[in-house]
Design a protein around this motif. Structure first.
Motif, short mmCIF file in Angstrom:
data_model
loop_
_atom_site.label_atom_id
_atom_site.label_comp_id
_atom_site.label_asym_id
_atom_site.label_seq_id
_atom_site.Cartn_x
_atom_site.Cartn_y
_atom_site.Cartn_z
N LEU A 49 0.83 -1.21 0.00
CA LEU A 49 0.00 0.00 0.00
C LEU A 49 0.86 1.26 0.00
O LEU A 49 0.59 2.21 -0.74
CB LEU A 49 -0.93 0.01 1.21
CG LEU A 49 -2.12 -0.92 1.17
CD1 LEU A 49 -2.84 -0.92 2.51
CD2 LEU A 49 -3.06 -0.53 0.05
N ILE A 50 1.90 1.28 0.80
CA ILE A 50 2.79 2.44 0.86
C ILE A 50 3.52 2.60 -0.47
O ILE A 50 3.68 3.71 -0.97
CB ILE A 50 3.76 2.33 2.05
CG1 ILE A 50 2.96 2.48 3.35
CG2 ILE A 50 4.85 3.39 1.96
CD1 ILE A 50 3.74 2.21 4.61
N ASN A 51 3.92 1.50 -1.08
CA ASN A 51 4.56 1.58 -2.39
C ASN A 51 3.61 2.15 -3.44
O ASN A 51 4.01 2.92 -4.32
CB ASN A 51 5.07 0.22 -2.84
CG ASN A 51 6.32 -0.21 -2.11
OD1 ASN A 51 7.05 0.63 -1.59
ND2 ASN A 51 6.56 -1.50 -2.04
N ARG A 52 2.33 1.81 -3.34
CA ARG A 52 1.34 2.37 -4.28
C ARG A 52 1.18 3.87 -4.08
O ARG A 52 1.01 4.62 -5.04
CB ARG A 52 0.00 1.67 -4.10
CG ARG A 52 0.01 0.26 -4.65
CD ARG A 52 -1.32 -0.40 -4.49
NE ARG A 52 -1.26 -1.77 -4.99
CZ ARG A 52 -2.23 -2.63 -4.89
NH1 ARG A 52 -3.37 -2.30 -4.33
NH2 ARG A 52 -2.09 -3.85 -5.37
N LEU A 53 1.23 4.31 -2.82
CA LEU A 53 1.17 5.75 -2.55
C LEU A 53 2.37 6.46 -3.18
O LEU A 53 2.22 7.50 -3.81
CB LEU A 53 1.15 6.02 -1.05
CG LEU A 53 -0.12 5.65 -0.29
CD1 LEU A 53 0.07 5.93 1.20
CD2 LEU A 53 -1.31 6.40 -0.82
N ARG A 58 4.85 9.93 -7.38
CA ARG A 58 5.82 10.06 -8.47
C ARG A 58 5.16 10.36 -9.81
O ARG A 58 5.70 11.10 -10.64
CB ARG A 58 6.64 8.77 -8.62
CG ARG A 58 7.81 8.66 -7.70
CD ARG A 58 8.76 7.55 -8.12
NE ARG A 58 8.11 6.31 -8.47
CZ ARG A 58 7.91 5.29 -7.64
NH1 ARG A 58 8.30 5.37 -6.40
NH2 ARG A 58 7.33 4.19 -8.06
N HIS A 59 4.00 9.79 -10.05
CA HIS A 59 3.32 9.93 -11.34
C HIS A 59 2.25 11.02 -11.34
O HIS A 59 1.46 11.10 -12.30
CB HIS A 59 2.74 8.59 -11.77
CG HIS A 59 3.81 7.58 -12.08
ND1 HIS A 59 4.48 7.55 -13.27
CD2 HIS A 59 4.36 6.60 -11.31
CE1 HIS A 59 5.38 6.58 -13.25
NE2 HIS A 59 5.33 6.00 -12.07
N GLY A 60 2.21 11.82 -10.30
CA GLY A 60 1.29 12.95 -10.27
C GLY A 60 -0.16 12.59 -9.98
O GLY A 60 -1.05 13.42 -10.18
N LEU A 61 -0.41 11.40 -9.51
CA LEU A 61 -1.78 10.99 -9.19
C LEU A 61 -2.21 11.47 -7.81
O LEU A 61 -3.40 11.60 -7.53
CB LEU A 61 -1.91 9.47 -9.26
CG LEU A 61 -1.50 8.84 -10.59
CD1 LEU A 61 -1.48 7.32 -10.48
CD2 LEU A 61 -2.45 9.29 -11.68
N LEU A 62 -1.22 11.73 -6.94
CA LEU A 62 -1.47 12.25 -5.60
C LEU A 62 -0.71 13.56 -5.42
O LEU A 62 0.41 13.70 -5.91
CB LEU A 62 -1.01 11.25 -4.54
CG LEU A 62 -1.68 9.90 -4.50
CD1 LEU A 62 -0.99 8.97 -3.53
CD2 LEU A 62 -3.15 10.04 -4.14
#
Length: 66
Positions: A49-53, A58-62
């Motif tokens: 989960l932390i890796n997904r965050l 990194r990809h500008g999704l958050l």
């Protein structure tokens, strides 16, 4: 103490869900995640989960907000 409870006693799973739903990560969220990482007792699903965050950041999704 269960490994997914830190700082303000919010489970990592719930915290990640809140962050992903809002699209924002706050200073408080970052401190809680940092505390969980430093404790070094995360389960594999919590690490994923932390890796997904991190991927989302990194990809500008958050967005990181102060």
């Amino acid at each position: 103490m269960k490994s997914s409870y830190f700082w303000h006693s919010v489970p990592i799973e719930n915290l990640c869900g809140q962050i992903m739903a809002s699209g924002k990560i706050t200073v408080s969220d970052r401190y809680q995640i940092r505390s969980a990482l430093l404790d070094d007792t995360l389960t594999e699903p919590e690490q994923i989960l932390i890796n997904r965050l991190l991927y989302g950041i990194r990809h500008g999704l958050l967005r990181i907000i102060d």
